[in-house]
Scaffold this motif. Structure first.
Motif, PDB file in Angstrom:
ATOM      1  N   GLY D 209      10.017  67.025  46.685  1.00 27.50           N
ATOM      2  CA  GLY D 209      11.090  66.465  45.920  1.00 27.50           C
ATOM      3  C   GLY D 209      10.684  65.762  44.405  1.00 27.50           C
ATOM      4  N   SER D 210      11.295  65.262  43.754  1.00 26.32           N
ATOM      5  CA  SER D 210      11.102  64.446  42.692  1.00 26.32           C
ATOM      6  C   SER D 210      10.361  63.237  43.004  1.00 26.32           C
ATOM      7  CB  SER D 210      12.209  64.106  41.634  1.00 26.32           C
ATOM      8  OG  SER D 210      12.993  65.251  41.537  1.00 26.32           O
ATOM      9  N   VAL D 211       9.545  62.734  41.933  1.00 29.21           N
ATOM     10  CA  VAL D 211       8.934  61.433  42.131  1.00 29.21           C
ATOM     11  C   VAL D 211      10.109  60.382  42.194  1.00 29.21           C
ATOM     12  CG1 VAL D 211       7.024  62.034  40.929  1.00 29.21           C
ATOM     13  CG2 VAL D 211       8.640  60.845  39.820  1.00 29.21           C
ATOM     14  N   ASP D 212       9.517  59.114  42.754  1.00 28.96           N
ATOM     15  CA  ASP D 212      10.473  57.909  42.996  1.00 28.96           C
ATOM     16  C   ASP D 212      10.803  57.580  41.530  1.00 28.96           C
ATOM     17  OD1 ASP D 212      10.722  57.771  45.898  1.00 28.96           O
ATOM     18  OD2 ASP D 212       8.625  56.921  45.714  1.00 28.96           O
ATOM     19  N   GLN D 213      12.001  57.087  41.521  1.00 28.33           N
ATOM     20  CA  GLN D 213      12.584  56.384  40.270  1.00 28.33           C
ATOM     21  C   GLN D 213      11.809  55.410  39.661  1.00 28.33           C
ATOM     22  OE1 GLN D 213      15.245  57.894  38.604  1.00 28.33           O
ATOM     23  NE2 GLN D 213      14.870  56.461  36.693  1.00 28.33           N
ATOM     24  N   PHE D 214      11.117  54.666  40.489  1.00 26.49           N
ATOM     25  CA  PHE D 214      10.604  53.485  39.940  1.00 26.49           C
ATOM     26  C   PHE D 214       9.159  54.083  39.164  1.00 26.49           C
ATOM     27  CE2 PHE D 214       7.702  53.473  43.622  1.00 26.49           C
ATOM     28  CZ  PHE D 214       8.696  53.659  44.885  1.00 26.49           C
ATOM     29  N   LEU D 215       8.635  55.125  39.518  1.00 19.62           N
ATOM     30  CA  LEU D 215       7.427  55.629  39.094  1.00 19.62           C
ATOM     31  C   LEU D 215       7.886  56.302  37.571  1.00 19.62           C
ATOM     32  CD1 LEU D 215       4.346  56.114  38.923  1.00 19.62           C
ATOM     33  CD2 LEU D 215       4.963  58.520  40.204  1.00 19.62           C
ATOM     34  N   LEU D 216       8.969  57.063  37.671  1.00 13.86           N
ATOM     35  CA  LEU D 216       9.579  57.523  36.487  1.00 13.86           C
ATOM     36  C   LEU D 216       9.828  55.980  35.542  1.00 13.86           C
ATOM     37  CD1 LEU D 216      10.874  59.919  34.899  1.00 13.86           C
ATOM     38  CD2 LEU D 216      12.719  59.677  36.263  1.00 13.86           C
ATOM     39  N   ASP D 217      10.558  55.369  35.774  1.00  9.11           N
ATOM     40  CA  ASP D 217      10.581  54.232  35.113  1.00  9.11           C
ATOM     41  C   ASP D 217       9.554  53.872  34.495  1.00  9.11           C
ATOM     42  OD1 ASP D 217      13.400  54.279  35.623  1.00  9.11           O
ATOM     43  OD2 ASP D 217      13.572  52.589  36.851  1.00  9.11           O
ATOM     44  N   LYS D 218       8.413  53.513  35.495  1.00  5.85           N
ATOM     45  CA  LYS D 218       7.123  52.846  34.821  1.00  5.85           C
ATOM     46  C   LYS D 218       6.433  53.642  33.739  1.00  5.85           C
ATOM     47  CE  LYS D 218       3.985  49.924  34.519  1.00  5.85           C
ATOM     48  NZ  LYS D 218       3.930  48.580  34.479  1.00  5.85           N
ATOM     49  N   HIS D 219       6.519  54.856  33.958  1.00  7.73           N
ATOM     50  CA  HIS D 219       5.840  55.845  32.814  1.00  7.73           C
ATOM     51  C   HIS D 219       6.526  56.070  31.723  1.00  7.73           C
ATOM     52  CE1 HIS D 219       1.673  57.301  34.055  1.00  7.73           C
ATOM     53  NE2 HIS D 219       1.913  56.539  34.991  1.00  7.73           N
ATOM     54  N   TYR D 220       7.547  56.462  31.865  1.00  6.47           N
ATOM     55  CA  TYR D 220       8.485  56.622  30.643  1.00  6.47           C
ATOM     56  C   TYR D 220       8.644  55.484  29.900  1.00  6.47           C
ATOM     57  CZ  TYR D 220      12.104  58.139  27.236  1.00  6.47           C
ATOM     58  OH  TYR D 220      12.637  58.422  26.253  1.00  6.47           O
ATOM     59  N   LEU D 221       8.795  54.247  30.541  1.00  2.00           N
ATOM     60  CA  LEU D 221       9.157  53.041  29.634  1.00  2.00           C
ATOM     61  C   LEU D 221       7.753  52.479  29.237  1.00  2.00           C
ATOM     62  CD1 LEU D 221      11.993  51.582  31.942  1.00  2.00           C
ATOM     63  CD2 LEU D 221      12.159  52.894  30.024  1.00  2.00           C
ATOM     64  N   ARG D 222       6.795  52.746  29.805  1.00  2.00           N
ATOM     65  CA  ARG D 222       5.482  52.155  29.194  1.00  2.00           C
ATOM     66  C   ARG D 222       5.185  52.953  28.052  1.00  2.00           C
ATOM     67  NH1 ARG D 222      -0.406  53.484  32.170  1.00  2.00           N
ATOM     68  NH2 ARG D 222      -0.443  55.665  31.481  1.00  2.00           N
TER      69      ARG D 222
END
Lengths: 233, 233, 233, 233
Positions: D209-222
């Motif tokens: 499945g997809s990665v967790d939302q918090f990992l997505l947030d971390k990488h996109y937002l950094r």
């Protein structure tokens, strides 16, 4: 104190990442430590390989992880490198890339078992894949925690960094290391090639296990053991 | 006795391995035999292709397998080449690489069946995969035993080295051969391309068998038979 | 009669096969017909692309299939080209390669269904795969019979060569054609790219069917129909 | 009014598509909008990248979609670009290619879930795949309707074009965008690399499945958030 030679080696190693196609765009960084001087040098963040010069390379304190010298921001992955230099006192250079096959294994949450001599010549066992970072680890000091999760895997599994110069961070990508930055790039190339071969191998034979320990011993030790007989030394 | 021409050909063949991308780093070696002189020349161990010169190429005795001439250590695979020259008296050059698709088949412990004319033009039947070496064979004279296992497979299966100029060593990688070192490199290229095509072919049609013998005969013999009509001869 | 311009075009098209990596070694040949003059020019057999000059290009009679001019032997596939020029009077150039993805589909005995607009822009429907040649066809006039089996497939299935400028010969490899030799090379590139995409597509979605006819019509006809509006004409 | 700088940038971006191997032949086009001037510049239809000069680049009215300047026909995909510039007021450049892995996902009718940080660094969530166009949409204003189906997907799913700078059009191929034409090419490269990695990842682990939302947030937002800390800004 003058870090010119260190900066030149690190600049060259970063350009090598791009030359051997381990990274497109700015998707890879190399560093090298000078343990006597208590510093390491690392790629500046988001700078094109073609435009980078040794003067752009920041110098980081091995004690504090803070920048000591250089006008540019260091790689956003600096804290991972910093932690690994402290956790693995025998390594001299580190490389992080998003090379496609190694990254695919990391995304699949699978370590790469030793399937043949190509692997055994460099990695003394499976290239491990870490556990996923927790939400707290990701939302906290993410890059530092990435280093800690790598160290945790090696400690918990009794692995030696010098014998296993690479790891896959789950859902992320590979890190490799070596005696210096250029050797870490070489190990990154080996890992990518091994990852590609292993993907094809499993497509041809999905039920395959690792090679026998005695084959692994033979190939790893003929290159790296006390009685190594590969090369000119 | 002067081996300058032999060393030049072997140096050129080793560089060709790298130029045609059959090997990264130092992952491939080529040799060529001069049967009248009772010697063969082979790549020095662990030397970069770009830096190699004909003077670096060691000369090995075909009788004893010992180095006769040259300052550098010969390839760690020298004993495999030596045994194959003795086992297969009709071949003149040998190449060993870790080219990725052929190596994946070797790691999967599968020979490559003849699936089409690309294969049949060079290999008169399946490219075989040897049995795994035993622990004793690996812990003993490993490289020599690698040659012996290849010979054993050809003898036990009634295969002719000249008609089937390549083999996969289980859990290891391919060896190819030919009339001279450069032709062995060409056969290494054919094997890698055939291995890639066969992997894709099985992904598209997993239940495929070999082509009919009459198609194999037609293609192999139009290039290599007594009545060959391919090329300018 | 002077065929210099024809020879130059055919020489350039053969070099183009190699430049765009549709063939390694000598694994591809291009030809072009001059229907007014009643001849076609084709690659000499087994000659390296780098060394080929226009003077090496043989001229073949469209009436008899025999060589009219040139010191070198024509391609061993000459009779296939010859038959296709007679079977398909609207085509001007033919290319045969062993490009790896198209060849894998041929080895898998599968035509390539139209899975998207990349395919539909050039091929007005599935790229067909012929039936296997019989033993008698292979042991007889093999290359001529290869042409006949291609023609048979097009005739039996009501296919038009101009609308479907390529075919896979079962267990063998692709042939493509076009208005001239260079356009046949372009169609060979399209076929290889389409074959690669289709292999990946089926890996991602094994149960896929062809695109709807109206999408195929739209894309093929916007480039090739009476009201085409792609390009500068 | 003088569009020389705009034409030069768009010409350079189109050549970049070819240089980084996102398109063979003429299979890709780039455009860039000047919203103050109310125009966009786009690749001419069917022109080779090597031969293209800034003078060949047509200028299109953002209001009417009609050509304002230039001797050559604009890309046949011009109406798609036009609609996207109107639908997504925050984007400055658009690129369309048939890059092979992204196209394979489009042909498989599958969006690309976020499987790791490589993806998350650029795309804030899955790269979506549109619904197929209807027969009426294809037989009508096809290229305009392609833009409308993309817009529809983003509107219906509450997606923001700036955070998700790319899409797969079902049975067709990818479009990417960015702040200008060159950045849209960069996003096209990221998409192709992500598509390749994801195909390999699913081959290794089909049930992912997809990665967790918090990992997505971390990488996109950094890289892209208000507190971004990647790069030199």
């Amino acid at each position: 104190m003058d870090y010119d030679a260190l900066k030149e080696r690190v600049c060259a190693a970063n350009k090598e990442i791009n030359r051997v196609q381990l990274a497109i765009l700015t998707w890879g960084n190399a560093s090298e430590v000078d343990r006597e001087a208590g510093v390491f040098a690392i790629k500046p963040s988001g700078v094109d390989y073609d435009e980078m010069t040794p003067d752009d390379i920041p110098i980081i304190s091995l004690e504090t992880g803070e920048k000591l010298e250089g006008a540019m921001n260091p790689s956003s992955d600096t804290a991972t490198h910093w932690h690994l230099y402290k956790a693995f006192p025998d390594i001299g250079g580190i490389v992080h890339t998003h090379s496609p096959y190694a990254t695919a294994w990391a995304q699949a949450h699978r370590g790469i078992p030793c399937l043949g001599t190509t692997h055994a010549d460099t990695f003394y066992g499976a290239v491990p894949c870490t556990r996923p970072l927790t939400q707290a680890e990701i939302e906290g000091e993410y890059e530092l925690n990435t280093g800690k999760v790598i160290e945790e895997h090696f400690v918990n599994n009794g692995l030696k960094a010098v014998e296993l110069p690479g790891v896959l961070v789950s859902s992320h990508a590979p890190f490799t290391w070596g005696a210096d930055a250029l050797k870490a790039v070489v190990n990154g190339r080996v890992l990518e090639e091994v990852a590609k071969m292993a993907a094809t191998t499993f497509a041809l034979n999905p039920n395959l296990g690792s090679v026998d320990q005695f084959l692994l011993d033979k190939h790893y030790l003929r290159k790296h053991g006390a009685n190594a007989y590969y090369g000119q030394k």
